[in-house]
Design a protein around this motif. Structure first.
Motif, PDB file in Angstrom:
ATOM      1  N   PRO A  69       0.807  -1.229   0.000  1.00  0.00           N
ATOM      2  CA  PRO A  69       0.000   0.000   0.000  1.00  0.00           C
ATOM      3  C   PRO A  69       0.841   1.280   0.000  1.00  0.00           C
ATOM      4  N   THR A  70       1.907   1.324   0.782  1.00  0.00           N
ATOM      5  CA  THR A  70       2.725   2.536   0.789  1.00  0.00           C
ATOM      6  C   THR A  70       3.552   2.647  -0.490  1.00  0.00           C
ATOM      7  N   ASP A  71       3.847   1.523  -1.139  1.00  0.00           N
ATOM      8  CA  ASP A  71       4.520   1.567  -2.433  1.00  0.00           C
ATOM      9  C   ASP A  71       3.583   2.142  -3.495  1.00  0.00           C
ATOM     10  N   VAL A  72       2.311   1.761  -3.439  1.00  0.00           N
ATOM     11  CA  VAL A  72       1.313   2.316  -4.357  1.00  0.00           C
ATOM     12  C   VAL A  72       1.241   3.834  -4.183  1.00  0.00           C
ATOM     13  N   LEU A  73       1.200   4.287  -2.940  1.00  0.00           N
ATOM     14  CA  LEU A  73       1.129   5.729  -2.689  1.00  0.00           C
ATOM     15  C   LEU A  73       2.379   6.437  -3.185  1.00  0.00           C
ATOM     16  N   THR A  74       3.546   5.873  -2.899  1.00  0.00           N
ATOM     17  CA  THR A  74       4.802   6.475  -3.354  1.00  0.00           C
ATOM     18  C   THR A  74       4.837   6.568  -4.874  1.00  0.00           C
ATOM     19  N   THR A  75       4.417   5.515  -5.547  1.00  0.00           N
ATOM     20  CA  THR A  75       4.399   5.512  -7.013  1.00  0.00           C
ATOM     21  C   THR A  75       3.464   6.586  -7.548  1.00  0.00           C
ATOM     22  N   ARG A  76       2.313   6.726  -6.933  1.00  0.00           N
ATOM     23  CA  ARG A  76       1.363   7.760  -7.398  1.00  0.00           C
ATOM     24  C   ARG A  76       1.933   9.156  -7.204  1.00  0.00           C
ATOM     25  N   ILE A  77       2.630   9.358  -6.094  1.00  0.00           N
ATOM     26  CA  ILE A  77       3.237  10.671  -5.835  1.00  0.00           C
ATOM     27  C   ILE A  77       4.306  10.972  -6.874  1.00  0.00           C
ATOM     28  N   ILE A  78       5.179  10.005  -7.111  1.00  0.00           N
ATOM     29  CA  ILE A  78       6.302  10.212  -8.021  1.00  0.00           C
ATOM     30  C   ILE A  78       5.830  10.417  -9.460  1.00  0.00           C
ATOM     31  N   THR A  79       4.758   9.747  -9.840  1.00  0.00           N
ATOM     32  CA  THR A  79       4.300   9.827 -11.235  1.00  0.00           C
ATOM     33  C   THR A  79       3.241  10.912 -11.467  1.00  0.00           C
ATOM     34  N   ASP A  80       2.897  11.679 -10.431  1.00  0.00           N
ATOM     35  CA  ASP A  80       1.881  12.725 -10.585  1.00  0.00           C
ATOM     36  C   ASP A  80       2.476  13.927 -11.321  1.00  0.00           C
ATOM     37  N   GLU A  81       2.158  14.029 -12.589  1.00  0.00           N
ATOM     38  CA  GLU A  81       2.632  15.160 -13.383  1.00  0.00           C
ATOM     39  C   GLU A  81       1.586  16.259 -13.496  1.00  0.00           C
ATOM     40  N   SER A  82       0.362  15.939 -13.146  1.00  0.00           N
ATOM     41  CA  SER A  82      -0.726  16.894 -13.320  1.00  0.00           C
ATOM     42  C   SER A  82      -0.843  17.871 -12.147  1.00  0.00           C
ATOM     43  N   GLY A  83      -0.202  17.552 -11.039  1.00  0.00           N
ATOM     44  CA  GLY A  83      -0.342  18.393  -9.857  1.00  0.00           C
ATOM     45  C   GLY A  83      -1.608  18.096  -9.076  1.00  0.00           C
ATOM     46  N   GLU A  84      -2.284  17.026  -9.457  1.00  0.00           N
ATOM     47  CA  GLU A  84      -3.550  16.640  -8.830  1.00  0.00           C
ATOM     48  C   GLU A  84      -3.408  16.375  -7.325  1.00  0.00           C
ATOM     49  N   LEU A  85      -2.230  15.937  -6.916  1.00  0.00           N
ATOM     50  CA  LEU A  85      -2.024  15.569  -5.510  1.00  0.00           C
ATOM     51  C   LEU A  85      -1.520  16.733  -4.657  1.00  0.00           C
ATOM     52  N   GLU A  86      -1.370  17.887  -5.261  1.00  0.00           N
ATOM     53  CA  GLU A  86      -0.864  19.052  -4.545  1.00  0.00           C
ATOM     54  C   GLU A  86      -1.723  19.362  -3.326  1.00  0.00           C
ATOM     55  N   GLY A  87      -1.085  19.577  -2.209  1.00  0.00           N
ATOM     56  CA  GLY A  87      -1.791  19.903  -0.975  1.00  0.00           C
ATOM     57  C   GLY A  87      -2.242  18.691  -0.182  1.00  0.00           C
TER      58      GLY A  87
END
Length: 123
Positions: A69-87
């Motif tokens: 689960p934390t690997d999934v989260l890390t991968t999503r953070i690293i691959t977020d190019e849209s800025g969707e996860l900002e904040g």
């Protein structure tokens, strides 16, 4: 700045993945080894290279699976190019992943992760 926040976000997620994985690996390796040594009915030499590789692989398998689960989260953070996860923080991202795909979404890639880490930790 945004870049610094992104690095801290990814680093935090990686920390929540890597520290528990290492602890689980060592605990499984040492726990199973101790159990075998203290069990008079089990005839198994835990001090051979092959035995240590097998026990290490078991620790790697369990550690990799449980920290997927934390690997999934890390991968999503690293691959977020849209800025969707900002904040967001790691906890809010986890909640979003569960809301979007259920708990099983946190275990996407668990087979690949365990297949990679089992032999890597075993050797």
């Amino acid at each position: 700045s945004k870049r610094r926040d992104s690095v801290v976000f990814a680093w935090t997620s990686s920390l929540f993945r890597d520290v528990p994985m290492g602890a689980i690996q060592i605990a499984i390796f040492e726990g199973v080894k101790s159990f075998i040594l203290q069990s008079p009915d089990i005839v198994f030499d835990v001090n051979t290279l092959q035995s240590e590789a097998l026990l290490g692989g078991l620790g790697g398998l369990i550690g990799a699976y449980l920290t997927t689960p934390t690997d999934v989260l890390t991968t999503r953070i690293i691959t977020d190019e849209s800025g969707e996860l900002e904040g967001m923080n790691v906890l809010s991202l986890g909640r979003q992943v569960i809301a979007d795909g259920g708990v099983e979404a946190l275990f996407e890639g668990s087979t690949e992760r365990t297949l990679y880490w089992t032999p890597a930790i075993g050797i």
